[in-house]
Design an enzyme around this catalytic site. Structure first.
Site, PDB file in Angstrom:
ATOM      1  N   LYS A  14       0.841  -1.143   0.091  1.00  0.00           N
ATOM      2  CA  LYS A  14       0.052   0.002   0.070  1.00  0.00           C
ATOM      3  C   LYS A  14       0.922   1.270  -0.092  1.00  0.00           C
ATOM      4  O   LYS A  14       0.461   1.953  -0.832  1.00  0.00           O
ATOM      5  CB  LYS A  14      -0.908   0.055   1.190  1.00  0.00           C
ATOM      6  CG  LYS A  14      -1.882  -1.042   1.551  1.00  0.00           C
ATOM      7  CD  LYS A  14      -2.725  -0.971   2.446  1.00  0.00           C
ATOM      8  CE  LYS A  14      -1.950  -1.198   4.047  1.00  0.00           C
ATOM      9  NZ  LYS A  14      -1.473  -2.318   4.310  1.00  0.00           N
ATOM     10  N   ARG A  92      -9.162   0.626   9.204  1.00  0.00           N
ATOM     11  CA  ARG A  92      -8.763  -0.665   9.701  1.00  0.00           C
ATOM     12  C   ARG A  92      -9.650  -1.554  10.353  1.00  0.00           C
ATOM     13  O   ARG A  92      -9.596  -2.622  10.599  1.00  0.00           O
ATOM     14  CB  ARG A  92      -7.377  -0.637  10.300  1.00  0.00           C
ATOM     15  CG  ARG A  92      -6.073  -1.082   9.692  1.00  0.00           C
ATOM     16  CD  ARG A  92      -4.960  -0.905  10.523  1.00  0.00           C
ATOM     17  NE  ARG A  92      -3.920  -1.739  10.145  1.00  0.00           N
ATOM     18  CZ  ARG A  92      -2.791  -1.140   9.674  1.00  0.00           C
ATOM     19  NH1 ARG A  92      -2.880  -0.027   9.040  1.00  0.00           N
ATOM     20  NH2 ARG A  92      -1.709  -1.933   9.257  1.00  0.00           N
ATOM     21  N   ARG A 131      11.810  -6.234   4.446  1.00  0.00           N
ATOM     22  CA  ARG A 131      11.868  -4.854   4.744  1.00  0.00           C
ATOM     23  C   ARG A 131      12.293  -4.398   5.997  1.00  0.00           C
ATOM     24  O   ARG A 131      13.002  -3.716   6.130  1.00  0.00           O
ATOM     25  CB  ARG A 131      10.227  -4.215   4.651  1.00  0.00           C
ATOM     26  CG  ARG A 131       9.909  -2.927   4.960  1.00  0.00           C
ATOM     27  CD  ARG A 131       8.601  -2.173   4.679  1.00  0.00           C
ATOM     28  NE  ARG A 131       7.601  -2.868   5.510  1.00  0.00           N
ATOM     29  CZ  ARG A 131       6.346  -2.960   5.818  1.00  0.00           C
ATOM     30  NH1 ARG A 131       5.681  -2.413   4.509  1.00  0.00           N
ATOM     31  NH2 ARG A 131       5.550  -3.071   6.743  1.00  0.00           N
ATOM     32  N   ARG A 137      11.927  -0.691  11.715  1.00  0.00           N
ATOM     33  CA  ARG A 137      10.876  -1.009  12.285  1.00  0.00           C
ATOM     34  C   ARG A 137      10.813  -2.464  13.029  1.00  0.00           C
ATOM     35  O   ARG A 137      11.068  -3.385  12.258  1.00  0.00           O
ATOM     36  CB  ARG A 137       9.561  -1.198  11.294  1.00  0.00           C
ATOM     37  CG  ARG A 137       9.326   0.305  10.886  1.00  0.00           C
ATOM     38  CD  ARG A 137       8.077   0.256   9.918  1.00  0.00           C
ATOM     39  NE  ARG A 137       6.764  -0.555  10.213  1.00  0.00           N
ATOM     40  CZ  ARG A 137       5.703  -0.654   9.731  1.00  0.00           C
ATOM     41  NH1 ARG A 137       5.640  -0.122   8.490  1.00  0.00           N
ATOM     42  NH2 ARG A 137       4.734  -1.298  10.084  1.00  0.00           N
ATOM     43  N   ARG A 149       0.066  -9.471  12.714  1.00  0.00           N
ATOM     44  CA  ARG A 149      -0.678  -8.208  12.171  1.00  0.00           C
ATOM     45  C   ARG A 149      -1.825  -8.747  11.012  1.00  0.00           C
ATOM     46  O   ARG A 149      -2.563  -8.324  10.779  1.00  0.00           O
ATOM     47  CB  ARG A 149       0.518  -7.355  11.277  1.00  0.00           C
ATOM     48  CG  ARG A 149       1.259  -6.479  12.787  1.00  0.00           C
ATOM     49  CD  ARG A 149       2.413  -6.082  12.328  1.00  0.00           C
ATOM     50  NE  ARG A 149       2.761  -5.343  11.296  1.00  0.00           N
ATOM     51  CZ  ARG A 149       3.800  -5.311  10.511  1.00  0.00           C
ATOM     52  NH1 ARG A 149       4.984  -5.709  11.267  1.00  0.00           N
ATOM     53  NH2 ARG A 149       4.105  -4.621   9.312  1.00  0.00           N
TER      54      ARG A 149
END
Ligand code: ADP
Length: 194
Positions: A14, A92, A131, A137, A149
Site C-alpha cells: 500500500k 482498519r 523490509r 521498524r 498483524r
C-alpha cells in the site's frame, strides 16, 4: 474530489503504491502508520499510547486513530492544492470506516473507490521480513508480530472491504507481480472513475 482507499493486508504494498499514485493523480497521501510512527518518534502522548499496540502488532484503538486522522484531513483541506485523498492503512476497522464516511460527508465529499490489493500470507511475511532488514521498524523484524498483524487484518480489517462492497465501491487488484505492473493496474482502476 477523488478519494481513494488503498486497502490490503500488511506488506501488500500500500505504501509503495500510494507514493506512486499520489503524484500521478495529484492526491494527498495519508498513512496512519506513518502518522503514528511520527507521533511515537516525537514522544507525544498519543505516540506513547499507540506504542504498546504497534509494538505487539495489535491495532491502535479506534478513537485514537480517528481523532488523529480528522485533524490531518482538516489541515490538508484548509491548505488545498490537491484533487483528493489516498488513504493508506486507514480505515482498519468497520468503526473507522463509518467514522471516515461521516467525517467526509460532513465536509461534503466521500470515498469514491476502495482499491484492494490481494497478496497471499506467505508472500506478506517474506516481504515484511525483508523490509525489516532496512526499515528500522521493530514490528517488521519479528515473525510472530508479523503473523499477529496478519491475524488482526483477517479478524478486524478484512470486514472493511465487505462494508464498502455494499455500496459497490471495491475493486480487487492482484498485488503479487512487478511493482510497475501493479501501479498500472491500480491507475487503471482510478482512471475508470474520472
Ligand atoms: P503495515 O501495513 O505494514 O502493518 P502500517 O504502517 O500501516 O504497516 O501500520 C503499522 C502499525 O500501526 C499497525 O500494526 C497498527 O498497530 C498501527 N496502525 C496503523 N494504522 C492503524 C489504524 N488505522 N488503526 C489502528 N492501528 C493502526
Amino acid at each position: 474530489m477523488l478519494n481513494i482507499i488503498l486497502f490490503g493486508p500488511p506488506g501488500s504494498g500500500k505504501g509503495t503504491q500510494a507514493t506512486r499514485l499520489k503524484d500521478r493523480f495529484c492526491l494527498k497521501h495519508l498513512s496512519t502508520g506513518d502518522m503514528l510512527r511520527e507521533e511515537k518518534s516525537n514522544g507525544t502522548e498519543l505516540g506513547l499510547e499507540a506504542k504498546r499496540f504497534m509494538d505487539a502488532g495489535e491495532l491502535v484503538p479506534d478513537h485514537v486513530v480517528i481523532g488523529m486522522i480528522a485533524v490531518r484531513v482538516d489541515e490538508v483541506l484548509n491548505k488545498g492544492g490537491f484533487d483528493g485523498f489516498i488513504f493508506d492503512g486507514f480505515p482498519r476497522t468497520v468503526a473507522q470506516a463509518e467514522a471516515l464516511d461521516k467525517m467526509l460527508s460532513e465536509r461534503e465529499t466521500a470515498i469514491d473507490q476502495v482499491l484492494a490489493l490481494k497478496v497471499g500470507e506467505e508472500e506478506l511475511v517474506k516481504r515484511i521480513l525483508l523490509r525489516g532488514e532496512t526499515s528500522g521498524r521493530a514490528d517488521d523484524r519479528d515473525e510472530s508480530i508479523i503473523r499477529n498483524r496478519v491475524v488482526q487484518y483477517e479478524e478486524k480489517t478484512a470486514a472493511v472491504a465487505n462494508y464498502y462492497a455494499q455500496f459497490d465501491k471495491v475493486t480487487y487488484v492482484e498485488g503479487e507481480g512487478g511493482i510497475d505492473e501493479i501501479t498500472e493496474a491500480l491507475a487503471a482502476g482510478i482512471d475508470a472513475l474520472v
